[in-house]
Design a protein around this motif. Structure first.
Motif, PDB file in Angstrom:
ATOM      1  N   VAL A  81       4.631  -0.118   1.497  1.00 18.71           N
ATOM      2  CA  VAL A  81       3.316  -0.511   1.988  1.00 18.71           C
ATOM      3  C   VAL A  81       3.545  -1.403   3.208  1.00 18.71           C
ATOM      4  O   VAL A  81       4.536  -2.128   3.287  1.00 18.71           O
ATOM      5  N   LEU A  82       2.662  -1.302   4.166  1.00 19.25           N
ATOM      6  CA  LEU A  82       2.713  -2.125   5.363  1.00 19.25           C
ATOM      7  C   LEU A  82       1.790  -3.314   5.153  1.00 19.25           C
ATOM      8  O   LEU A  82       0.700  -3.170   4.583  1.00 19.25           O
ATOM      9  N   TYR A  83       2.228  -4.479   5.625  1.00 19.04           N
ATOM     10  CA  TYR A  83       1.408  -5.676   5.452  1.00 19.04           C
ATOM     11  C   TYR A  83       1.350  -6.463   6.756  1.00 19.04           C
ATOM     12  O   TYR A  83       2.378  -6.744   7.374  1.00 19.04           O
ATOM     13  N   ALA A  84       0.141  -6.825   7.148  1.00 17.08           N
ATOM     14  CA  ALA A  84      -0.061  -7.610   8.375  1.00 17.08           C
ATOM     15  C   ALA A  84      -0.868  -8.861   8.057  1.00 17.08           C
ATOM     16  O   ALA A  84      -1.812  -8.821   7.268  1.00 17.08           O
ATOM     17  N   LEU A  85      -0.466  -9.959   8.671  1.00 15.18           N
ATOM     18  CA  LEU A  85      -1.214 -11.216   8.599  1.00 15.18           C
ATOM     19  C   LEU A  85      -1.543 -11.599  10.033  1.00 15.18           C
ATOM     20  O   LEU A  85      -0.646 -11.840  10.838  1.00 15.18           O
ATOM     21  N   THR A  86      -2.825 -11.606  10.365  1.00 12.84           N
ATOM     22  CA  THR A  86      -3.227 -11.864  11.746  1.00 12.84           C
ATOM     23  C   THR A  86      -4.345 -12.896  11.804  1.00 12.84           C
ATOM     24  O   THR A  86      -4.981 -13.204  10.791  1.00 12.84           O
ATOM     25  N   ASP A  87      -4.568 -13.407  12.998  1.00 12.69           N
ATOM     26  CA  ASP A  87      -5.734 -14.258  13.214  1.00 12.69           C
ATOM     27  C   ASP A  87      -6.983 -13.411  13.047  1.00 12.69           C
ATOM     28  O   ASP A  87      -6.958 -12.196  13.263  1.00 12.69           O
ATOM     29  N   VAL A 101       8.218   6.653   3.320  1.00 13.54           N
ATOM     30  CA  VAL A 101       6.856   7.170   3.273  1.00 13.54           C
ATOM     31  C   VAL A 101       5.902   5.985   3.080  1.00 13.54           C
ATOM     32  O   VAL A 101       6.070   5.192   2.158  1.00 13.54           O
ATOM     33  N   VAL A 102       4.917   5.881   3.937  1.00 14.13           N
ATOM     34  CA  VAL A 102       3.953   4.780   3.857  1.00 14.13           C
ATOM     35  C   VAL A 102       2.885   5.138   2.841  1.00 14.13           C
ATOM     36  O   VAL A 102       2.178   6.129   2.983  1.00 14.13           O
ATOM     37  N   HIS A 103       2.781   4.293   1.817  1.00 15.14           N
ATOM     38  CA  HIS A 103       1.801   4.514   0.752  1.00 15.14           C
ATOM     39  C   HIS A 103       0.473   3.826   1.064  1.00 15.14           C
ATOM     40  O   HIS A 103      -0.594   4.303   0.669  1.00 15.14           O
ATOM     41  N   GLY A 104       0.519   2.690   1.767  1.00 17.96           N
ATOM     42  CA  GLY A 104      -0.718   1.967   2.066  1.00 17.96           C
ATOM     43  C   GLY A 104      -0.518   0.944   3.166  1.00 17.96           C
ATOM     44  O   GLY A 104       0.610   0.610   3.516  1.00 17.96           O
ATOM     45  N   ARG A 105      -1.628   0.464   3.680  1.00 19.97           N
ATOM     46  CA  ARG A 105      -1.635  -0.554   4.737  1.00 19.97           C
ATOM     47  C   ARG A 105      -2.606  -1.651   4.308  1.00 19.97           C
ATOM     48  O   ARG A 105      -3.759  -1.367   4.002  1.00 19.97           O
ATOM     49  N   PHE A 106      -2.108  -2.885   4.345  1.00 25.68           N
ATOM     50  CA  PHE A 106      -2.930  -4.012   3.914  1.00 25.68           C
ATOM     51  C   PHE A 106      -2.874  -5.115   4.960  1.00 25.68           C
ATOM     52  O   PHE A 106      -1.882  -5.271   5.657  1.00 25.68           O
ATOM     53  N   ARG A 107      -3.966  -5.890   5.005  1.00 21.80           N
ATOM     54  CA  ARG A 107      -4.067  -6.946   6.008  1.00 21.80           C
ATOM     55  C   ARG A 107      -4.776  -8.151   5.432  1.00 21.80           C
ATOM     56  O   ARG A 107      -5.699  -8.029   4.627  1.00 21.80           O
ATOM     57  N   ASP A 108      -4.320  -9.308   5.867  1.00 24.23           N
ATOM     58  CA  ASP A 108      -5.008 -10.560   5.594  1.00 24.23           C
ATOM     59  C   ASP A 108      -5.163 -11.294   6.911  1.00 24.23           C
ATOM     60  O   ASP A 108      -4.470 -10.998   7.885  1.00 24.23           O
ATOM     61  N   THR A 109      -6.091 -12.262   6.918  1.00 20.00           N
ATOM     62  CA  THR A 109      -6.237 -13.103   8.099  1.00 20.00           C
ATOM     63  C   THR A 109      -5.728 -14.498   7.772  1.00 20.00           C
ATOM     64  O   THR A 109      -5.837 -14.956   6.626  1.00 20.00           O
ATOM     65  N   VAL A 110      -5.172 -15.154   8.773  1.00 23.42           N
ATOM     66  CA  VAL A 110      -4.638 -16.501   8.608  1.00 23.42           C
ATOM     67  C   VAL A 110      -5.749 -17.410   8.107  1.00 23.42           C
ATOM     68  O   VAL A 110      -6.866 -17.393   8.626  1.00 23.42           O
ATOM     69  N   GLY A 111      -5.448 -18.181   7.075  1.00 19.92           N
ATOM     70  CA  GLY A 111      -6.423 -19.112   6.523  1.00 19.92           C
ATOM     71  C   GLY A 111      -7.360 -18.499   5.496  1.00 19.92           C
ATOM     72  O   GLY A 111      -8.103 -19.214   4.842  1.00 19.92           O
ATOM     73  N   GLY A 112      -7.320 -17.186   5.344  1.00 21.15           N
ATOM     74  CA  GLY A 112      -8.182 -16.532   4.363  1.00 21.15           C
ATOM     75  C   GLY A 112      -7.453 -16.321   3.045  1.00 21.15           C
ATOM     76  O   GLY A 112      -6.334 -16.788   2.850  1.00 21.15           O
ATOM     77  N   THR A 113      -8.117 -15.649   2.149  1.00 20.65           N
ATOM     78  CA  THR A 113      -7.456 -15.323   0.885  1.00 20.65           C
ATOM     79  C   THR A 113      -6.403 -14.254   1.154  1.00 20.65           C
ATOM     80  O   THR A 113      -6.472 -13.542   2.149  1.00 20.65           O
ATOM     81  N   SER A 123      -5.748 -11.407  -0.333  1.00 21.41           N
ATOM     82  CA  SER A 123      -6.041 -10.236  -1.164  1.00 21.41           C
ATOM     83  C   SER A 123      -5.215  -9.023  -0.736  1.00 21.41           C
ATOM     84  O   SER A 123      -4.840  -8.199  -1.561  1.00 21.41           O
ATOM     85  N   GLY A 124      -4.912  -8.908   0.559  1.00 24.44           N
ATOM     86  CA  GLY A 124      -4.075  -7.804   1.029  1.00 24.44           C
ATOM     87  C   GLY A 124      -2.662  -7.903   0.483  1.00 24.44           C
ATOM     88  O   GLY A 124      -2.069  -6.897   0.074  1.00 24.44           O
ATOM     89  N   TRP A 125      -2.123  -9.125   0.458  1.00 28.83           N
ATOM     90  CA  TRP A 125      -0.784  -9.335  -0.104  1.00 28.83           C
ATOM     91  C   TRP A 125      -0.805  -9.010  -1.604  1.00 28.83           C
ATOM     92  O   TRP A 125       0.118  -8.377  -2.120  1.00 28.83           O
ATOM     93  N   ALA A 126      -1.856  -9.413  -2.299  1.00 25.67           N
ATOM     94  CA  ALA A 126      -1.976  -9.109  -3.727  1.00 25.67           C
ATOM     95  C   ALA A 126      -2.024  -7.597  -3.958  1.00 25.67           C
ATOM     96  O   ALA A 126      -1.424  -7.086  -4.911  1.00 25.67           O
ATOM     97  N   LYS A 127      -2.701  -6.865  -3.088  1.00 16.60           N
ATOM     98  CA  LYS A 127      -2.746  -5.404  -3.212  1.00 16.60           C
ATOM     99  C   LYS A 127      -1.371  -4.792  -2.960  1.00 16.60           C
ATOM    100  O   LYS A 127      -0.983  -3.832  -3.634  1.00 16.60           O
ATOM    101  N   ALA A 128      -0.631  -5.341  -2.002  1.00 19.10           N
ATOM    102  CA  ALA A 128       0.726  -4.857  -1.741  1.00 19.10           C
ATOM    103  C   ALA A 128       1.609  -5.092  -2.972  1.00 19.10           C
ATOM    104  O   ALA A 128       2.369  -4.207  -3.384  1.00 19.10           O
ATOM    105  N   GLN A 129       1.482  -6.271  -3.565  1.00 20.14           N
ATOM    106  CA  GLN A 129       2.252  -6.562  -4.777  1.00 20.14           C
ATOM    107  C   GLN A 129       1.838  -5.644  -5.928  1.00 20.14           C
ATOM    108  O   GLN A 129       2.685  -5.186  -6.694  1.00 20.14           O
ATOM    109  N   ARG A 130       0.557  -5.378  -6.045  1.00 20.23           N
ATOM    110  CA  ARG A 130       0.076  -4.490  -7.103  1.00 20.23           C
ATOM    111  C   ARG A 130       0.668  -3.087  -6.946  1.00 20.23           C
ATOM    112  O   ARG A 130       1.035  -2.439  -7.926  1.00 20.23           O
TER     113      ARG A 130
END
Length: 152
Positions: A55-61, A83-95, A97-104
């Motif tokens: 899974v791809l994970y991005a943390l951005t402003d 093979v990319v199964h999913g793409r998740f994103r969170d924003t700096v200072g936010g929850t 949830s994208g990282w939690a989905k990647a872990q899931r």
């Protein structure tokens, strides 16, 4: 008739300044984290899988699109043949949830690891980053970074 150009003495090359103690300690910690991640990746389930799912994970402003980060990560995954199964994103200072989905995706067996841009996306400081690495180790999952720990 062609003549060779005159050789000139090169300008003096400035000497690199030595790292101060704080910079040296930061580099040493980054090197240790890099070694830990490499060991975790070597021990991960991905090493024996015929097809590696990530899974791809991005943390951005908030105002920044994750497109560039995800494109870099996609390129890394493609270069390794993953093979990319999913793409998740969170924003700096936010929850996170994208990282939690990647872990899931890892705990549910849908992914062997996570691809991120840098350690800063995974953990805000060295302790948090190490905590996440140990979580990945417990789940036999890998972490690939576009920019290694020592590049920060």
């Amino acid at each position: 008739m062609l003549t060779a150009p005159l050789l000139t003495r090169p300008a003096a090359v400035p000497r690199r300044t030595a790292l101060d103690a704080r910079e040296e300690q930061a580099l040493l910690r980054a090197s240790r984290l890099y070694a830990l991640r490499r060991r975790i990746n070597a021990d991960s389930a991905a090493t024996g899988a015929p097809t590696v799912y990530v899974v791809l994970y991005a943390l951005t402003d908030r105002e920044v699109s994750p497109r560039e980060d995800l494109t870099e990560q996609q390129g890394l995954a493609h270069a390794y043949g993953y093979v990319v199964h999913g793409r998740f994103r969170d924003t700096v200072g936010g929850t996170r949830s994208g990282w939690a989905k990647a872990q899931r995706a890892i705990t549910e067996g849908r992914a062997h690891g996570i691809v991120a841009s840098s350690r800063a996306a995974v953990g805000g400081n060295d302790q948090h980053y190490a905590f996440e690495l140990h979580w990945l180790a417990r789940h036999r999952a890998a972490l690939w970074l576009v920019r290694p720990e020592t590049a920060l």
